[in-house]
Design an enzyme around this catalytic site. Structure first.
Site, mmCIF file in Angstrom:
data_model
loop_
_atom_site.group_PDB
_atom_site.id
_atom_site.type_symbol
_atom_site.label_atom_id
_atom_site.label_comp_id
_atom_site.label_asym_id
_atom_site.label_seq_id
_atom_site.Cartn_x
_atom_site.Cartn_y
_atom_site.Cartn_z
ATOM 1 C CB CYS A 10 106.110 95.476 37.631
ATOM 2 S SG CYS A 10 106.750 93.843 38.019
ATOM 3 C CB CYS A 15 109.763 91.436 33.688
ATOM 4 S SG CYS A 15 109.294 89.878 32.967
ATOM 5 N NE ARG A 16 106.506 95.960 33.604
ATOM 6 C CZ ARG A 16 105.267 96.384 33.447
ATOM 7 N NH1 ARG A 16 105.028 97.518 32.830
ATOM 8 N NH2 ARG A 16 104.252 95.672 33.913
ATOM 9 C CG ASP A 117 105.110 93.646 30.972
ATOM 10 O OD1 ASP A 117 106.156 92.977 31.123
ATOM 11 O OD2 ASP A 117 104.022 93.306 31.462
#
Length: 146
Positions: A10, A15-16, A117
């Site tokens: 990412c 996060c992702r 996102d």
């Protein structure tokens, strides 16, 4: 060729891709998994909401440290799955020797949507993103060698 190593990519690796890494690692797929970010600040932790959401799925990001995407990581991987089409295209342009193994997570899961996102969003936004990631991971036909 059977896939033994998957790299999830990412933007910032907070996060992702870390959520996807943790969720995939928790499944019985028989693959090694790592994650990286195209603009990651090396060593940073996963986002607090990402850690909470992954824990709700029975996995953990407590030991995660952001890592920047490198040619060595691409060489390690049998498959590289990005969160967006734009990321896949950019990596293919930067690392053309690896373009045959780069696609999006959604494409691997039989879809064409980008993974949203959640950065800067609330806990529910992170839950939606984790659900989207999990849905793509569930669609992948692991036993067919990808």
């Amino acid at each position: 060729m059977a896939v033994k190593r998957v790299l999830l990519v990412c933007t910032g690796n907070t996060c992702r891709s870390p959520m996807a890494e943790a969720l995939l690692a928790a499944k019985e797929t028989g693959v090694e998994v790592k994650s990286a970010g195209m603009q990651a600040l090396a060593g940073g932790p996963a986002a607090p909401h990402a850690r909470i959401v992954v824990r709700e799925h029975g996995a953990t990001l407590d030991e995660h440290h952001a890592e920047r995407l490198t040619g060595a990581l691409l060489a390690w991987a049998d498959r590289v799955w990005t969160m967006t089409q734009a990321q896949a295209l950019q990596i293919k342009q930067q690392y053309p020797a690896h373009e045959n193994k780069i696609t999006t997570l959604a494409s691997a899961g039989g879809s064409h949507e980008d993974i949203a996102d959640p950065v800067g969003g609330d806990l529910d936004e992170y839950r939606r993103t984790a659900g989207q990631i999990n849905q793509m991971l569930e669609r992948i036909e692991w036993r067919k060698g990808l």
